[in-house]
Design a protein around this motif. Structure first.
Motif, PDB file in Angstrom:
ATOM      1  N   PHE A  82      47.733  -7.690 -19.279  1.00  0.00           N
ATOM      2  CA  PHE A  82      47.517  -8.760 -20.257  1.00  0.00           C
ATOM      3  C   PHE A  82      46.753  -9.928 -19.630  1.00  0.00           C
ATOM      4  O   PHE A  82      45.880 -10.525 -20.270  1.00  0.00           O
ATOM      5  N   GLY A  83      47.087 -10.261 -18.382  1.00  0.00           N
ATOM      6  CA  GLY A  83      46.380 -11.340 -17.704  1.00  0.00           C
ATOM      7  C   GLY A  83      44.924 -11.007 -17.445  1.00  0.00           C
ATOM      8  O   GLY A  83      44.044 -11.863 -17.588  1.00  0.00           O
ATOM      9  N   VAL A  84      44.660  -9.752 -17.060  1.00  0.00           N
ATOM     10  CA  VAL A  84      43.274  -9.321 -16.833  1.00  0.00           C
ATOM     11  C   VAL A  84      42.484  -9.390 -18.137  1.00  0.00           C
ATOM     12  O   VAL A  84      41.345  -9.890 -18.164  1.00  0.00           O
ATOM     13  N   ALA A  85      43.076  -8.890 -19.211  1.00  0.00           N
ATOM     14  CA  ALA A  85      42.388  -8.926 -20.514  1.00  0.00           C
ATOM     15  C   ALA A  85      42.113 -10.362 -20.948  1.00  0.00           C
ATOM     16  O   ALA A  85      41.018 -10.677 -21.439  1.00  0.00           O
ATOM     17  N   ALA A  86      43.107 -11.238 -20.774  1.00  0.00           N
ATOM     18  CA  ALA A  86      42.922 -12.632 -21.171  1.00  0.00           C
ATOM     19  C   ALA A  86      41.848 -13.308 -20.336  1.00  0.00           C
ATOM     20  O   ALA A  86      40.988 -14.025 -20.863  1.00  0.00           O
ATOM     21  N   ALA A  87      41.870 -13.088 -19.018  1.00  0.00           N
ATOM     22  CA  ALA A  87      40.875 -13.706 -18.145  1.00  0.00           C
ATOM     23  C   ALA A  87      39.474 -13.208 -18.474  1.00  0.00           C
ATOM     24  O   ALA A  87      38.505 -13.986 -18.478  1.00  0.00           O
ATOM     25  N   TYR A  88      39.352 -11.920 -18.755  1.00  0.00           N
ATOM     26  CA  TYR A  88      38.047 -11.349 -19.103  1.00  0.00           C
ATOM     27  C   TYR A  88      37.531 -11.948 -20.407  1.00  0.00           C
ATOM     28  O   TYR A  88      36.352 -12.318 -20.515  1.00  0.00           O
ATOM     29  N   ALA A  89      38.412 -12.063 -21.392  1.00  0.00           N
ATOM     30  CA  ALA A  89      38.004 -12.640 -22.675  1.00  0.00           C
ATOM     31  C   ALA A  89      37.589 -14.099 -22.516  1.00  0.00           C
ATOM     32  O   ALA A  89      36.591 -14.545 -23.097  1.00  0.00           O
ATOM     33  N   ILE A  90      38.328 -14.848 -21.708  1.00  0.00           N
ATOM     34  CA  ILE A  90      38.009 -16.259 -21.486  1.00  0.00           C
ATOM     35  C   ILE A  90      36.660 -16.402 -20.790  1.00  0.00           C
ATOM     36  O   ILE A  90      35.848 -17.277 -21.131  1.00  0.00           O
ATOM     37  N   SER A  91      36.411 -15.534 -19.809  1.00  0.00           N
ATOM     38  CA  SER A  91      35.156 -15.637 -19.049  1.00  0.00           C
ATOM     39  C   SER A  91      33.943 -15.204 -19.860  1.00  0.00           C
ATOM     40  O   SER A  91      32.831 -15.679 -19.613  1.00  0.00           O
ATOM     41  N   LEU A 156      36.276 -13.155 -11.305  1.00  0.00           N
ATOM     42  CA  LEU A 156      35.166 -13.000 -12.239  1.00  0.00           C
ATOM     43  C   LEU A 156      34.062 -14.026 -11.997  1.00  0.00           C
ATOM     44  O   LEU A 156      32.903 -13.795 -12.371  1.00  0.00           O
ATOM     45  N   GLN A 157      34.403 -15.163 -11.394  1.00  0.00           N
ATOM     46  CA  GLN A 157      33.395 -16.175 -11.101  1.00  0.00           C
ATOM     47  C   GLN A 157      32.349 -15.665 -10.110  1.00  0.00           C
ATOM     48  O   GLN A 157      31.193 -16.080 -10.137  1.00  0.00           O
ATOM     49  N   SER A 158      32.783 -14.764  -9.222  1.00  0.00           N
ATOM     50  CA  SER A 158      31.855 -14.232  -8.224  1.00  0.00           C
ATOM     51  C   SER A 158      31.236 -12.902  -8.643  1.00  0.00           C
ATOM     52  O   SER A 158      30.510 -12.281  -7.861  1.00  0.00           O
ATOM     53  N   PHE A 159      31.514 -12.467  -9.842  1.00  0.00           N
ATOM     54  CA  PHE A 159      30.984 -11.196 -10.335  1.00  0.00           C
ATOM     55  C   PHE A 159      29.774 -11.449 -11.216  1.00  0.00           C
ATOM     56  O   PHE A 159      29.776 -12.342 -12.067  1.00  0.00           O
ATOM     57  N   ASP A 160      28.742 -10.658 -11.039  1.00  0.00           N
ATOM     58  CA  ASP A 160      27.523 -10.784 -11.833  1.00  0.00           C
ATOM     59  C   ASP A 160      27.676  -9.970 -13.122  1.00  0.00           C
ATOM     60  O   ASP A 160      27.673  -8.737 -13.086  1.00  0.00           O
TER      61      ASP A 160
END
Length: 261
Positions: A82-91, A156-160
């Protein structure tokens, strides 16, 4: 040979003093856990493993340990995806509402824990989740979710994101491209977030005091009760084991973050 400036020396001295202040409780509790005395005594008159034996041979302590580990593991299993999904959606999203969702997910880190505990208790009292395993797990998922979100967002900040766009342009859908391209590159951040969620669930005390009971009492609540009723070095032995476990997990998370960096 270059000499250190007074400012640098002062910085080193202050850093050492802060570190000593932070680890001083451990430096006291750990020796007490090996004490042969009947009560908490420092320095210990002699050394013994009797309190570790007392812990591992006590059925009530073992039951509390099983509850703690079960809750912590289930918290990781639920909070991490759930945290991964939320972080991905936010980013990925540019919508303003995502900023509000982001802030809401981080509220458990901002709101005083006693207020959170009281709120959870009154909600659970209405729906019958007090003194239940699902209640403990759900509460700890809420408290552990921010750690996963923060850690994954940092990864995710360091991912292109262009790499994922390339995969999608080659025919992959969004979900498949995430698992094939994005997740392998942020897995260290995901693992670190899961580790911190585990530590959070293992160490949580205030919420456990309000909502746990009966056979579903974690170690932290049982330790609190034992301190109130009878103080003996068994508490120190358990505290030492929990501190050592948390320290090792933090080192593991830090090592994975450095390797990914």
């Amino acid at each position: 040979m270059m000499r250190a400036s007074p400012a640098r020396i002062a910085l080193y001295v202050i850093s050492v003093l802060v570190l000593v202040y932070l680890i001083l409780p451990v430096l006291i509790i750990a020796p007490i856990s090996f004490s042969s005395a009947r009560f908490l005594t420092f320095p210990p008159p002699s050394f013994s493993l009797r309190w570790y034996q007392q812990y591992f041979s006590n059925a009530a302590w073992m039951q509390a340990t099983r509850v703690t580990l079960t809750v912590a593991l289930l918290t990781v299993v639920i909070a991490t995806p759930f945290g991964v999904a939320a972080a991905y959606a936010i980013s990925q999203s540019k919508l303003r509402i995502m900023r509000l969702i982001h802030m809401a997910l981080l509220l458990p880190l901002v709101v005083p824990i006693i207020i959170t505990a009281v709120g959870i208790f009154f909600v659970y009292a209405k729906v019958g989740l007090v003194a239940t395993m699902p209640g403990l797990v759900l509460a700890n998922v809420m408290l552990g979710l921010p750690y996963v979100v923060i850690s994954v967002l940092a990864g995710l900040q360091s991912f292109d994101p262009a790499q994922e766009m390339v995969a999608r342009s080659l025919g992959m859908n969004r979900l498949r491209s995430f698992f094939a391209v994005t997740l392998p590159q942020i897995k260290s951040s995901v693992v670190a977030g899961g580790i911190f969620a585990f530590i959070s669930a293992m160490d949580e005390t205030i919420v456990a005091l309000f909502i746990s009971g009966g056979q579903y009492q974690p170690l932290t609540k049982r330790m609190f009760t034992a301190l109130r009723d009878e103080i003996d070095p068994t508490i120190a032995a358990i505290s030492t084991l929990m501190t050592a476990a948390s320290f090792m997990l933090v080192l593991l998370a830090s090592a994975r973050q450095k390797r990914s960096g």
